[in-house]
Structure formats: C-alpha cells, structure tokens
Motif scaffolding. Structure first.
Motif, PDB file in Angstrom:
ATOM      1  N   SER A   1      11.632   5.035  -1.624  1.00 34.75           N
ATOM      2  CA  SER A   1      11.652   5.719  -0.558  1.00 34.75           C
ATOM      3  C   SER A   1      13.004   5.197  -0.013  1.00 34.75           C
ATOM      4  N   ILE A   2      13.354   3.889   0.394  1.00 33.55           N
ATOM      5  CA  ILE A   2      14.489   3.524   0.897  1.00 33.55           C
ATOM      6  C   ILE A   2      15.149   2.536   0.113  1.00 33.55           C
TER       7      ILE A   2
ATOM      8  N   SER B   1      20.113  -0.904 -10.326  1.00 34.35           N
ATOM      9  CA  SER B   1      19.004  -2.201 -10.426  1.00 34.35           C
ATOM     10  C   SER B   1      19.120  -2.945  -8.786  1.00 34.35           C
ATOM     11  N   ILE B   2      17.855  -3.533  -8.441  1.00 27.84           N
ATOM     12  CA  ILE B   2      17.978  -4.202  -7.570  1.00 27.84           C
ATOM     13  C   ILE B   2      18.788  -5.534  -7.716  1.00 27.84           C
ATOM     14  N   PRO B   3      19.893  -5.891  -7.221  1.00 26.87           N
ATOM     15  CA  PRO B   3      20.787  -7.007  -7.559  1.00 26.87           C
ATOM     16  C   PRO B   3      20.273  -8.437  -7.624  1.00 26.87           C
ATOM     17  N   GLN B   4      19.535  -8.754  -6.622  1.00 26.15           N
ATOM     18  CA  GLN B   4      18.856 -10.143  -6.550  1.00 26.15           C
ATOM     19  C   GLN B   4      17.523 -10.121  -5.663  1.00 26.15           C
ATOM     20  N   PRO B   5      16.675  -9.323  -6.140  1.00 24.28           N
ATOM     21  CA  PRO B   5      15.221  -9.576  -5.485  1.00 24.28           C
ATOM     22  C   PRO B   5      14.690 -10.824  -5.061  1.00 24.28           C
ATOM     23  N   GLU B   6      14.647 -11.219  -4.015  1.00 28.88           N
ATOM     24  CA  GLU B   6      14.140 -12.511  -3.393  1.00 28.88           C
ATOM     25  C   GLU B   6      12.841 -12.322  -2.580  1.00 28.88           C
ATOM     26  N   GLY B   7      12.340 -11.375  -2.022  1.00 29.61           N
ATOM     27  CA  GLY B   7      11.253 -11.371  -1.323  1.00 29.61           C
ATOM     28  C   GLY B   7      10.374 -10.133  -1.378  1.00 29.61           C
ATOM     29  N   VAL B   8       9.293 -10.084  -1.128  1.00 36.39           N
ATOM     30  CA  VAL B   8       8.087  -8.924  -1.391  1.00 36.39           C
ATOM     31  C   VAL B   8       7.218  -9.247  -0.455  1.00 36.39           C
ATOM     32  N   THR B   9       6.678  -7.952   0.081  1.00 37.12           N
ATOM     33  CA  THR B   9       5.561  -7.932   0.962  1.00 37.12           C
ATOM     34  C   THR B   9       4.601  -6.440   0.874  1.00 37.12           C
ATOM     35  N   LEU B  10       3.362  -6.492   1.184  1.00 34.99           N
ATOM     36  CA  LEU B  10       2.759  -5.086   1.050  1.00 34.99           C
ATOM     37  C   LEU B  10       2.030  -4.977   2.518  1.00 34.99           C
ATOM     38  N   ASP B  11       2.000  -3.778   2.856  1.00 33.28           N
ATOM     39  CA  ASP B  11       1.488  -3.333   4.149  1.00 33.28           C
ATOM     40  C   ASP B  11      -0.007  -2.971   3.709  1.00 33.28           C
ATOM     41  N   ASP B  12      -0.891  -2.633   4.991  1.00 34.89           N
ATOM     42  CA  ASP B  12      -2.321  -2.095   4.534  1.00 34.89           C
ATOM     43  C   ASP B  12      -2.434  -0.752   4.021  1.00 34.89           C
ATOM     44  N   ALA B  13      -1.083  -0.130   3.821  1.00 38.55           N
ATOM     45  CA  ALA B  13      -1.270   1.165   3.327  1.00 38.55           C
ATOM     46  C   ALA B  13      -0.996   1.173   1.570  1.00 38.55           C
ATOM     47  N   GLY B  14      -0.637  -0.115   1.401  1.00 37.62           N
ATOM     48  CA  GLY B  14      -0.005  -0.145   0.126  1.00 37.62           C
ATOM     49  C   GLY B  14       1.512  -0.138  -0.096  1.00 37.62           C
ATOM     50  N   ASN B  15       2.280   0.254   0.932  1.00 38.78           N
ATOM     51  CA  ASN B  15       3.716   0.298   0.739  1.00 38.78           C
ATOM     52  C   ASN B  15       4.271  -0.988   0.310  1.00 38.78           C
ATOM     53  N   ILE B  16       5.268  -1.212  -0.564  1.00 41.04           N
ATOM     54  CA  ILE B  16       5.787  -2.488  -1.123  1.00 41.04           C
ATOM     55  C   ILE B  16       7.258  -2.329  -0.388  1.00 41.04           C
ATOM     56  N   TYR B  17       7.646  -3.636   0.331  1.00 43.16           N
ATOM     57  CA  TYR B  17       8.871  -3.997   0.702  1.00 43.16           C
ATOM     58  C   TYR B  17       9.420  -5.175  -0.024  1.00 43.16           C
ATOM     59  N   VAL B  18      10.703  -5.016  -0.583  1.00 44.98           N
ATOM     60  CA  VAL B  18      11.432  -5.720  -1.269  1.00 44.98           C
ATOM     61  C   VAL B  18      12.795  -5.900  -0.622  1.00 44.98           C
TER      62      VAL B  18
ATOM     63  N   LEU C   1      19.934  -6.337   1.202  1.00 47.59           N
ATOM     64  CA  LEU C   1      19.670  -5.078   1.012  1.00 47.59           C
ATOM     65  C   LEU C   1      18.252  -4.958   1.108  1.00 47.59           C
ATOM     66  N   PHE C   2      17.669  -3.890   1.731  1.00 50.22           N
ATOM     67  CA  PHE C   2      16.297  -3.386   1.907  1.00 50.22           C
ATOM     68  C   PHE C   2      15.717  -2.302   1.290  1.00 50.22           C
ATOM     69  N   TYR C   3      14.569  -2.553   0.613  1.00 53.62           N
ATOM     70  CA  TYR C   3      13.816  -1.424  -0.045  1.00 53.62           C
ATOM     71  C   TYR C   3      12.660  -1.262   0.209  1.00 53.62           C
ATOM     72  N   VAL C   4      12.133   0.026   0.058  1.00 55.64           N
ATOM     73  CA  VAL C   4      10.901   0.535   0.104  1.00 55.64           C
ATOM     74  C   VAL C   4      10.301   0.997  -0.968  1.00 55.64           C
ATOM     75  N   PHE C   5       9.107   0.784  -1.361  1.00 50.43           N
ATOM     76  CA  PHE C   5       8.315   1.799  -2.581  1.00 50.43           C
ATOM     77  C   PHE C   5       7.272   2.253  -2.054  1.00 50.43           C
ATOM     78  N   LYS C   6       6.905   3.474  -2.302  1.00 52.84           N
ATOM     79  CA  LYS C   6       5.682   4.113  -1.776  1.00 52.84           C
ATOM     80  C   LYS C   6       5.002   4.912  -2.920  1.00 52.84           C
ATOM     81  N   PRO C   7       3.623   4.748  -2.859  1.00 51.93           N
ATOM     82  CA  PRO C   7       2.978   5.642  -3.990  1.00 51.93           C
ATOM     83  C   PRO C   7       2.940   7.186  -3.576  1.00 51.93           C
ATOM     84  N   GLN C   8       3.211   7.838  -4.816  1.00 52.86           N
ATOM     85  CA  GLN C   8       3.381   9.222  -4.796  1.00 52.86           C
ATOM     86  C   GLN C   8       2.222  10.038  -5.034  1.00 52.86           C
ATOM     87  N   SER C   9       1.097   9.573  -5.450  1.00 51.56           N
ATOM     88  CA  SER C   9      -0.092   9.986  -5.590  1.00 51.56           C
ATOM     89  C   SER C   9      -1.054   8.834  -5.369  1.00 51.56           C
TER      90      SER C   9
END
Length: 306
Positions: free
Chosen positions: A57-58, A271-288, A294-302
C-alpha cells in the motif's frame, strides 16, 4: 587414452553446464521462489496471517535525510513506529505512514541493527558489531540516550564482526527476546531475563537456541536480517535480505506462508533492494524498511481471523 578424451571433454562440458545452471538458479533465488510458489498453491490452514492476500500500500517511500535503515518496531502503546539507523547512532520515531516525528540520539553504540518495543518506555536494541543487546528507556520526550544508562548484555557467542546478531523482537507470550544471527551460521535464539517481568524473576540472563527453526531456514533463507514476533497468532516472521523473502512460522517451526519482496509480487513495481527490517502492528499490517532509506507497508486485501 584417445577414446577417453572425448568422453572426458563431454563430461567436463556437462559439469560446466550444470555448474552454470546452479549458479544461475542461485542468482535468481530459485530456492526461495520454489518455496514461495509452493505455499501459494498449498495454503496452510492456520490462525496466522494469510500472506497470499497481502498487497503493498506504500511502496519505496524515501525517508529524506536518513540512511542505512536497519530495523523497525511497532509500539502499540503509542501507535507509532521506531526505526534504527546503523551508521548514524540514531533511533527515529515514525507514523505508520512513514512520517518522521522525532530523532533519538544513541551515544556509545557501534552498529545498531535491530530494535523492539517491549512495554511502556522499554526498548531492546541489538548492536551487531559488539554482539550485544541493550535495554533502553525511551520516554515520550526523550531525545538522547547513552549506553552508560542502559542495561547491557554481551551475548558472547561470536567474535566481533558483521555477520552477527541482526534482529531482535519481544515475545510477549513467553516474556523473552528473540534474536536472529545473520549467517555463517544463521540461527534463532531466545534471551530471557534481560528485561524482568513479574513472570520472569530470574537471577540472570538465560540464552537458549531455538532449534525448531534450523531446518526450515537452512535451505530457503540465505541469511536472516530481522525477526518479528506476532503476539496475536504466536507466529514468528523471519526476513531474509539476500532471498528478499519474509516467511511465517508457527511455534513448532513449521512454515506457514511467505511474502515475496520481488517485482511483480504483491503489487510491487520493483523488488525491494535491501530489506533489513520488519514489524507488524495489531491489525496485521506489515512494515518493511530497506537500506538506505526506503519505507514499505503491506496490508491484507481480504481479512481473516488471527
């Protein structure tokens, strides 16, 4: 001998072709691709996160003015993110949209790599080069912390170097820190007692290997860049920079799916060039976070229950 030479030449050619094929497969991360596709075609029935349903999503949002993002954690009490910069000796607080809120200078550290929020104002950070963990107190107004004021624990399992402990995450279910060693060899350990809770009143720090993950990460993940424990499911998420893969494991070490960080997967344009960190919030969103900034956010579509 004359008859053997053609056979030897053919054998040599076949060996060269095989070696070239294996090298090519290694370069394109074929082993990670095989496992990722397998999990998409054979979904596991579990109560974790259905990573196949996640979309970015980001994507590749640059954090201007910062470099060498190495670890990130979600603070459920503030609803914000905290990330470490491994060559600037800083921790930055961010919104969940990747907007910087403040900087915290960390005095006396050598190579910050991982960070995790424990509870209240307590955080643990990993100093890779010194192979040590630091327990820091970072309040709402904190702008500077020092190693002299931190509770420090030298793991003592490796010599100084740049292939040591890369990531750390707080496991609130078992009141322990989970730490990953990058490679040569790569493995997962638990550290109990650095932060004392009512449930862990120990006389010292206890370090234990978590062998249930050894076999699963041996072939599929080329290195371990970060770890994040998901309290809602009890699952462990391991990130590999070299494989560009985030894998989910249950408590017994069984793989429960993966998130491919390659172009064309999960709506990624690159492609994410050099992913070094990851965490999840209480809603299950994933931050890389990816080096350099560079900052990324992944969210569930269903959504599904977790």
């Amino acid at each position: 001998m004359k008859f053997l030479r053609p056979r030897m030449a053919k054998a040599g050619l076949a060996f060269s072709l095989l070696a070239g094929l294996l090298a090519t497969l290694y370069m394109i991360k074929a082993e990670a691709l095989v496992w990722h596709v397998w999990h998409q075609l054979h979904p596991t029935d579990h109560h974790g996160l259905d990573l196949a349903q996640y979309q970015v999503s980001i994507e590749a949002k640059p954090l201007s003015g910062y470099k060498n993002l190495s670890g990130i954690t979600f603070n459920r009490e503030t609803g914000t993110l905290f990330a470490v910069l491994n060559d600037m000796g800083k921790i930055i607080e961010l919104t969940t949209d990747g907007v910087p809120l403040r900087e915290i200078s960390v005095q006396g550290v050598d190579d910050l790599e991982g960070i995790t929020h424990i509870e209240r104002d307590y955080f643990a950070v990993a100093d890779e080069r010194q192979s040590q963990l630091l327990l820091l107190n970072i309040g709402p107004e904190t702008r500077e912390v020092s190693i002299n004021d931190a509770k420090l624990f030298r793991l003592g399992l490796n010599e100084r170097g740049n292939k040591n402990f890369e990531g750390v995450s707080w496991d609130s279910l078992h009141h322990r820190l989970i730490v990953v060693k990058e490679r040569d060899p790569k493995y997962v350990i638990s550290v109990t007692g650095l932060y004392q809770t009512e449930q862990t009143q120990l006389n010292g720090v206890v370090v234990e290997r978590m062998p249930q993950y050894d076999q699963a990460i041996k072939w599929v993940m080329r290195d371990l860049s970060e770890v994040s424990h998901h309290a809602q499911s009890g699952h462990l998420f391991l990130l590999s920079d070299e494989s560009k893969l985030l894998k989910q494991f249950d408590e017994s070490g069984q793989p429960m799916g993966s998130l491919a960080l390659w172009k064309g997967f999960h709506a990624l344009h690159k492609s994410i060039p050099q992913p070094e960190g990851v965490t999840l919030d209480d809603a299950g969103n994933i931050y890389v976070v990816s080096e350099p900034n560079l900052f990324y956010v992944f969210k569930p579509q269903s959504k599904r229950p977790v």
